[in-house]
Design an enzyme around this catalytic site. Structure first.
Site, PDB file in Angstrom:
ATOM      1  N   ASP A 196     -10.180  -5.754  -1.043  1.00  0.00           N
ATOM      2  CA  ASP A 196      -9.187  -5.264  -0.084  1.00  0.00           C
ATOM      3  C   ASP A 196      -9.910  -4.518   1.023  1.00  0.00           C
ATOM      4  O   ASP A 196     -10.601  -3.535   0.764  1.00  0.00           O
ATOM      5  CB  ASP A 196      -8.202  -4.336  -0.806  1.00  0.00           C
ATOM      6  CG  ASP A 196      -7.120  -3.771   0.105  1.00  0.00           C
ATOM      7  OD1 ASP A 196      -7.062  -4.161   1.288  1.00  0.00           O
ATOM      8  OD2 ASP A 196      -6.332  -2.932  -0.373  1.00  0.00           O
ATOM      9  N   ASP A 215       0.834  -1.199   0.000  1.00  0.00           N
ATOM     10  CA  ASP A 215       0.000   0.000   0.000  1.00  0.00           C
ATOM     11  C   ASP A 215       0.869   1.250   0.000  1.00  0.00           C
ATOM     12  O   ASP A 215       1.666   1.462   0.916  1.00  0.00           O
ATOM     13  CB  ASP A 215      -0.911   0.016   1.234  1.00  0.00           C
ATOM     14  CG  ASP A 215      -2.053  -0.973   1.115  1.00  0.00           C
ATOM     15  OD1 ASP A 215      -2.734  -0.954   0.076  1.00  0.00           O
ATOM     16  OD2 ASP A 215      -2.268  -1.754   2.060  1.00  0.00           O
TER      17      ASP A 215
END
EC number: 5.1.3.1
Length: 228
Positions: free
Chosen positions: A173, A33
């Site tokens: 996610d 991320d």
């Protein structure tokens, strides 16, 4: 396609990233991320860390860019070693051009949608992508609760993929765990980002295997997979 489990290093120990990457080498991808404190209210890591991770693990890197101006920055993550690069529909100025550039540089091109962003306006763009990411939490922080209201959106996306006969991966996610992964798989997801469900376990590699087994079993029973 067998379910893919992508552990999120957002939930790993950042002081031991190389070791944390090795701890899940049975995973399909390592989810990275990237946050810029502008597109989302958090700041994580950038190109140098991705370069280091690419050298430290044989697991391919799945970079999720939660940043402004991905048209400018995404190609650098391919060059840094990412095998898949996800940009946000809400941030990209020219998503088709960007997807083509990512692919031309040798990575898989992926686009993410925040929870409030519908998939339907992007239907014609789907053939340009290798993966679509449906966020099942608001992006920005790990450890959030799964949003059940995203399940119909996952189903609609799977229907669009089937309608157009695409070989498009569908990733989810946010809040993915043993308690939620079967619902995601039943709705149509086949790639699962799991953070604390993996790195919060005493044996992260075993957690990856268990999640994959759960997802595969749910997919086998799912109506969308019956004609695969």
């Amino acid at each position: 396609m067998a379910a893919q489990i992508n552990p999120s290093i957002l939930s790993a120990d950042f002081a031991r990233l190389a070791d944390e990457a090795k701890a899940v080498e049975g995973a399909d991808w390592l989810h990275v991320d990237v946050m810029d404190n502008h597109f989302v209210p958090n700041l994580t890591l950038g190109v140098p860390v991705v370069e280091s991770l690419a050298r430290a693990t044989d697991t391919p890197l799945d970079c999720h860019l939660m940043i402004e101006a991905p048209d400018r920055w995404a190609p650098q993550y391919v060059e840094a070693g990412a095998g898949s690069v996800t940009f946000h529909a809400e941030a990209a100025a020219a998503p088709v051009r960007l997807a083509r550039e990512i692919r031309a540089k040798g990575a898989r091109a992926s686009m993410a949608l925040k929870p409030a962003t519908p998939v339907e306006p992007y239907e014609d763009l789907l053939p340009e992508l290798d993966m679509l990411l449906i966020m099942t939490v608001e992006p920005g922080f790990g450890g959030q609760a799964f949003l059940d209201i995203m399940l119909p959106k996952i189903r609609r996306t799977r229907e669009l993929i089937k309608k157009h006969g695409l070989e498009l991966w569908l990733q989810v996610d946010g809040g993915v765990s043993a308690a939620t992964i079967e619902r995601c798989a039943d709705a149509g997801a086949d790639v699962f980002v799991a953070g604390s469900a993996v790195y919060g376990a005493s044996d992260p590699a075993e957690a990856v295997r268990a999640l994959r087994t759960q997802a595969d079993a749910a997919t086998a029973e799912a109506s969308w997979s019956c004609d695969h």
